[in-house]
Design an enzyme around this catalytic site. Structure first.
Site, short mmCIF file in Angstrom:
data_model
loop_
_atom_site.label_atom_id
_atom_site.label_comp_id
_atom_site.label_asym_id
_atom_site.label_seq_id
_atom_site.Cartn_x
_atom_site.Cartn_y
_atom_site.Cartn_z
CB SER A 266 -0.88 0.02 1.26
OG SER A 266 -0.10 0.42 2.38
CG ASP A 267 1.74 5.85 -0.87
OD1 ASP A 267 2.68 5.83 -0.05
OD2 ASP A 267 1.68 6.70 -1.79
CD1 TRP A 268 2.12 7.75 5.82
CD2 TRP A 268 4.09 6.69 5.70
NE1 TRP A 268 2.78 7.98 6.98
CE2 TRP A 268 4.00 7.33 6.95
CE3 TRP A 268 5.26 5.96 5.42
CZ2 TRP A 268 5.01 7.28 7.90
CZ3 TRP A 268 6.26 5.92 6.37
CH2 TRP A 268 6.14 6.56 7.59
#
Ligand code: BGC
Length: 738
Positions: A266-268
């Site tokens: 995922s992104d952050w």
């Protein structure tokens, strides 16, 4: 690229050791592998130490102290039950210690081998710190210079971004992920992020499937074909489903259509953000959405560790999904040889900033600068003919700002600025007077402009370094006004009034609207944020020790209101032409409503950019002759082969980026007015002439039709070749059914 041959650096997903290790893991340990923890300023903090010993963490982000990384690996390998080593992730975006030009600048080189070399250096320097995974390349096609992240991208074109992205993957991953100098690469942000509304970071994207398939997805597919080890989901909402929950993207396209086993992160904290988007009610639902969509690892967030166990216990999520995700992560760890080599021996690496690293950084800065104006051949400057040079501007001696965005590990102490480099290069012959005039690019205080103008008056030529500070581009650093900020336009006008040749060097993280200054400058060199070696490159280009060879990877608008403006737009049903447009200043107030041409243009800006995609001048000139096709009528499925004679018609050697564009005149879906299909950097001596060949396969001419499938269609095509996207030299061919 040979698409049939798998890249040797790809992850071995069928490794039998993966199945055997998976069989020994508890559910808690499996979920631990899907969890990434931020070290950051707290380094080896208590929670992380606990998670390492318990086998509850698969990856750590943001730790680059090699001793601490080794200690983390030791705890994971020696103190946890199963001894699974860690992925150590870091944003190594354009160099590690030796900062290369920003990716947008590297794209202006149109030089895949160079981009590959720069990534190889970055991998080596990062690996010396224990990093084994970089969150790069960023492959978001970006047609909006307001968006701060255009700096991280390869610009507006899918073919260019795909070629350079694949090269960057090859650079990071090398011939084998087993090489201690290799990093796992991460193609991001899958997908569509470059289309955020209004160029405002994190905003929604509304990209129809056909546009996604034809514009936004191809660079990712190129990275997958190059063997990219991982992909990162985008923060953005795409057609109502945020990418982090987008099963169609992550399963249908990535796994089923492309056959990729690359691990998806995922992104952050973008898993928990699914609840903020309003797609899920809470973290539990977010975890459910992301894991079922196909996100293997959660970057810095606790939705997975907090909720997956219960979701499986309750039978809501199948254990098989977790096993698949863990298998991809373990397979990557085996491919990186982390099980038999978890520690980093810093002594086995060359020191950061080694001579070869700086040489690549300089080559990249040289090749990425784009000369967009050179009136009366004011450049190159001749040191013998100059007594006095005025060096002006807030970016002439800004060691930090020339590095650009995403330089967590970069050292401004390694930067050589244009002022330093000009003194070094010509200071013995030429008296150099320096005045920043403005403290920063945003400074509106005009008091010192007069001092700068005085220096200009006393000089034989003026170099003014303008642009944006590093902090004005990058993630969440978007601008609605993309003119030169502060009082820089006033500065240019003040200098121009002195009547000396004024050379503008633009150091920025995005295409700027330069209409207000270009007419007052004799020459304009777009040098972007050129990294540590920007100064020597700029000095050598200005004085002709090297010649510019960069070409714009994104169109430069005249006015921000034209955005998005890009070369491969659709034709529309009412295309404009010089005859069908009017200018706001020339319109009769009583002109009848239907008298203004009724085509697709702006009354105040027309329909063309200030500088088009692919454009760039050098110190010689090139002409294209005798474009010919081997066959004008080609069977569908066979290659189209064209040849053209390229001639260096000037008096200096030089490099031309030969660009091949195609238009498919009639399609089952409408096709762009031109699409870049191939390009090549060609070096020619003065007067030299060479035959250049272009071979286009059916794959190159294919596009996604209404059913989403890629295929070439029979019919008439235009083929152009030249030095920019408005190249006039054209030949036509026909693809024919059997
Ligand atoms: C960015 C990613 C980056 C990640 C880790 C996010 O905010 O969107 O591109 O890799 O942070 O720093």
């Amino acid at each position: 690229m040979d698409r049939s041959r798998p890249s040797p650096s790809r992850v071995e997903i069928d490794d039998p050791r993966v199945t055997s290790l998976l069989g020994e893991m508890t559910l808690t340990e499996k979920i631990g592998q899907l969890h990434q923890i931020n070290a950051g300023e707290a380094h080896l903090h208590d929670h992380l130490a606990w998670a390492l010993r318990e086998g509850r963490v698969g990856s750590v982000i943001n730790e680059v102290e090699v001793d601490i990384v080794n200690e983390m690996q030791r705890m994971a390998v020696e103190e946890s039950r199963l001894g699974v080593p860690l992925l150590i992730g870091r944003d190594v975006i354009h160099g590690f210690k030796t900062v290369m030009p920003i990716p947008l600048a590297q794209a202006a080189s149109w030089d895949p081998p160079l981009v590959q070399d720069a990534a190889r250096i970055a991998a080596r320097e990062a690996a010396a710190s224990g990093v084994n995974w970089t969150f790069s390349p960023m492959l978001d096609v970006s047609r909006d210079p307001r968006w701060g992240r255009i700096a991280e991208s390869f610009g507006e074109d899918p073919t260019l971004a795909g070629a350079l992205g694949a090269a960057m993957v090859r650079g990071y991953q090398g011939d084998s992920l087993a090489n201690p100098v290799s990093l796992a690469a991460c193609a991001k942000h899958f997908a569509g992020y470059g289309a955020v509304e209004g160029g405002r970071d994190y905003a929604a994207t509304n990209v129809p499937e056909n546009e996604l398939r034809n514009v936004y997805l191809p660079p990712f597919q190129a990275a997958v074909e190059a063997g990219v080890a991982t992909l990162m989901t985008s923060f953005s909402d795409i057609d109502g489903v945020p990418a982090t929950a987008n099963r169609w993207l992550l399963r249908t396209v990535l796994r089923d259509e492309w056959g990729s086993d690359a691990m998806v992160v995922s992104d952050w904290d973008s898993v928990r953000q699914l609840a903020i988007h309003g797609l899920a009610a809470n973290d539990r639902e977010s975890a459910y959405q992301a894991i079922t969509a196909g996100v293997d690892m959660e970057m810095h967030g606790e939705a997975y560790v907090g909720h997956l166990e219960a979701l499986i216990g309750q039978g809501v999520v199948a254990l098989e999904l977790i096993d698949q995700a863990v298998a991809r992560i373990l397979a990557l760890k085996y491919s990186l040889h982390l099980f038999d080599r978890p520690y980093t021996d810093v002594g086995s690496f060359p020191p950061p900033g080694a001579a070869d690293a700086r040489a690549v950084a300089k080559r990249a800065a040289l090749e990425s600068a784009v000369l967009v104006k050179n009136a009366s051949d004011v450049l190159p400057l001749n040191a013998q003919a100059l007594d006095r040079l005025a060096v002006i501007g807030p970016l002439a001696d800004a060691a930090h700002d020339q590095l650009g965005t995403w330089i967590f590990d970069g050292d401004p102490g390694m930067s050589i600025t244009p002022l330093q480099a000009l003194r070094e290069l010509v200071g013995d012959h030429v008296d150099i007077a320096y005045e920043p005039a403005l403290a920063t690019s945003r400074d509106r205080d005009m008091q010192r402009i007069e001092t700068a103008a005085t220096l200009a008056r006393q000089a034989d030529a003026v170099v003014v370094c303008l642009g944006e500070e590093a902090i004005l581009s990058g993630e969440a650093h978007c601008r609605a006004d993309i003119d030169l900020p502060g009082a820089q336009t006033a500065l240019v006008r003040g200098l121009a009034e002195e009547g000396r040749p004024v050379i503008g060097v633009i150091m920025a993280g995005r295409p700027l609207t330069l209409s207000g200054v270009v007419e007052h400058l004799d020459a304009v060199l777009i040098a972007w944020h050129g990294g540590a070696m920007a100064g020597p490159a700029i000095a050598e280009l200005l004085f002709g020790h090297a010649a510019p060879s960069g070409k714009l990877p994104a169109s430069f608008p005249r006015m921000v209101g034209q955005v998005p403006i890009y070369h491969s737009h659709k034709r529309t049903g009412k295309p404009p032409s010089p005859e069908t447009i009017a200018h706001i200043d020339d319109i009769d107030p009583r002109a009848p409503q239907l008298s203004l041409g009724m085509t697709s243009f702006h009354l105040d800006a027309g329909y063309t950019p200030l500088f088009p995609f692919g454009y760039g001048l050098t110190y010689t000139t090139f002409t294209y002759h005798d474009l010919r096709l081997e066959q004008a009528r080609v069977r569908l499925g066979e290659d189209v082969v064209a040849h053209v004679e390229l001639e260096n018609t000037g008096s200096r050697e030089g490099v031309e980026v030969v660009q091949w564009y195609v238009r498919d005149l009639v399609g089952s879906v409408t096709r762009p007015v031109r699409e870049l299909k191939a390009f090549e950097r060609v070096h020619l001596a003065a007067g030299e002439r060479r035959s250049i060949t272009c071979r286009l396969t059916a794959q190159d001419l294919a596009f996604a039709g209404r059913d989403g499938r890629r295929r070439a269609e029979a019919g008439e095509f235009h083929l152009w070749v030249g030095g920019d996207s408005q190249a006039p030299v054209r030949a036509d061919f026909w693809l024919e059914d059997d």
